[in-house]
Design an enzyme around this catalytic site. Structure first.
Site, PDB file in Angstrom:
ATOM      1  N   LYS A 269       0.837  -1.196   0.000  1.00  0.00           N
ATOM      2  CA  LYS A 269       0.000   0.000   0.000  1.00  0.00           C
ATOM      3  C   LYS A 269       0.878   1.254   0.000  1.00  0.00           C
ATOM      4  O   LYS A 269       1.935   1.278   0.626  1.00  0.00           O
ATOM      5  CB  LYS A 269      -0.896  -0.015   1.233  1.00  0.00           C
ATOM      6  CG  LYS A 269      -1.789   1.210   1.398  1.00  0.00           C
ATOM      7  CD  LYS A 269      -2.553   1.132   2.696  1.00  0.00           C
ATOM      8  CE  LYS A 269      -3.356   2.408   2.926  1.00  0.00           C
ATOM      9  NZ  LYS A 269      -2.481   3.594   3.120  1.00  0.00           N
TER      10      LYS A 269
ATOM     11  N   ASP B  69      -1.894  -0.651  -3.911  1.00  0.00           N
ATOM     12  CA  ASP B  69      -3.240  -0.251  -3.498  1.00  0.00           C
ATOM     13  C   ASP B  69      -4.302  -0.837  -4.427  1.00  0.00           C
ATOM     14  O   ASP B  69      -5.360  -1.280  -3.984  1.00  0.00           O
ATOM     15  CB  ASP B  69      -3.361   1.280  -3.504  1.00  0.00           C
ATOM     16  CG  ASP B  69      -2.511   1.920  -2.432  1.00  0.00           C
ATOM     17  OD1 ASP B  69      -3.048   2.273  -1.379  1.00  0.00           O
ATOM     18  OD2 ASP B  69      -1.299   2.053  -2.656  1.00  0.00           O
TER      19      ASP B  69
ATOM     20  N   LYS C  26       4.706   7.930  -8.951  1.00  0.00           N
ATOM     21  CA  LYS C  26       5.417   9.001  -8.253  1.00  0.00           C
ATOM     22  C   LYS C  26       6.889   9.032  -8.641  1.00  0.00           C
ATOM     23  O   LYS C  26       7.581  10.033  -8.440  1.00  0.00           O
ATOM     24  CB  LYS C  26       5.296   8.832  -6.733  1.00  0.00           C
ATOM     25  CG  LYS C  26       3.884   8.946  -6.182  1.00  0.00           C
ATOM     26  CD  LYS C  26       3.878   9.142  -4.684  1.00  0.00           C
ATOM     27  CE  LYS C  26       4.656   8.094  -3.934  1.00  0.00           C
ATOM     28  NZ  LYS C  26       4.124   6.733  -4.068  1.00  0.00           N
TER      29      LYS C  26
END
Length: 291
Positions: free
Chosen positions: A13, A130, A44
């Site tokens: 996660k 996730d 990211k």
């Protein structure tokens, strides 16, 4: 005959310490004399930062947007102790699938035979866990990674994400997909966190590979833009990461997990909630006795 490259995927996660764990794992494996590539698969694009003094590197997708054709050498950068660093990247904000970078980068490297040419021993895919969508599931679905590990704390949403990952592994296991190596229990600090993780892996027929304690040493190292292995090599925390690396280097047999249904997971969590409340109210009992 070409040597077999060990390809593993580390899921978890967002914010659970997945990239921290992966980078320290890469650093520890490189200390063992292995040639390692860390393949960041999070939009990211910060998976490899602590292997490169906190510096970002151009991603595969960003480079493809700028150039007509891309050579693998354009997107591979050297990190700590000779670790090869790659960031798949993601689409422009609000456009496309976040997992597309993984698909594109893996295809590019396969076409150019990058892993073989670099004579790698280990490739580690650092994957957001996730949501196991098509792109993020690629290392599992296509069998690119042979072994999958998930980083999880005892927090419910972290356990929930790991259980979803188990469902993805179980779905593709019969058609040549990757199998589960085990759970890396992270941020183990409170008295009950270890017992919660132990109970979860028992319920899902999996195992804990390593218990990684919560440590200020990790925070201090990352503020310097480094892994704990590099910034605090003599620390107890570095020793934990080296233990994890040794276990993963020697790991050969992964398996199909037995994920819980949502109703079963909620029931399991509720029982732990009741136990912790009773414990807080002073009704002392052995850990897990109410479960």
């Amino acid at each position: 005959m070409a040597k077999k490259i060990k390809q593993i995927a580390v899921y978890g996660k967002g914010g659970i310490g997945k990239s921290t764990t992966t980078s320290n794992l890469s650093a520890a494996l490189s200390e063992m004399g292995l040639k390692v590539m860390q393949f960041g698969c999070d939009p990211k694009s910060d998976s490899t930062n602590t292997l490169r003094d906190g510096k970002y590197i151009p991603t595969v997708l960003d480079t493809l947007r700028e150039k007509v054709s891309v050579k693998a050498g354009d997107v591979i950068f050297m990190g700590f102790n000779g670790i090869y660093c790659v960031e798949a990247g993601g689409p422009a904000p609000g456009v496309g699938c976040a997992g597309r970078g993984i698909i594109t980068a893996v295809e590019l490297f396969k076409q150019q035979k990058v892993f073989e040419d670099l004579d790698l021993d280990v490739v580690i895919y650092d994957v957001l866990g996730d949501v196991v969508c098509g792109g993020f599931a690629m290392p599992i679905r296509e069998g690119i990674a042979e072994h999958v590990f998930t980083v999880s704390s005892s927090d419910f949403m972290s356990v929930y994400a790991s259980n979803n990952l188990f469902k993805g592994i179980a779905k593709y296991s019969a058609s040549g997909g990757a199998l589960l190596g085990g759970v890396i229990a992270n941020s183990i600090g409170s008295p009950y966190s270890r017992e919660i993780i132990d109970d979860f892996v028992a319920k899902t027929h999996t195992k804990v590979v390593e218990y990684v304690p919560r440590s200020v040493t990790v925070t201090q190292s990352e503020l310097q833009g480094k892994t704990t292995i590099e910034a605090a090599p003599e620390s107890a925390q570095a020793g934990v990461y080296r233990s994890l690396a040794k276990k993963i280097a020697e790991h050969t047999a992964s398996k199909t997990p037995a994920p819980l249904e949502v109703s079963q997971l909620r029931e399991w969590a509720a029982k732990w909630g009741d136990y912790l409340l009773a414990h807080e109210q002073g009704k002392i009992s052995p850990p897990g006795a109410a479960i």
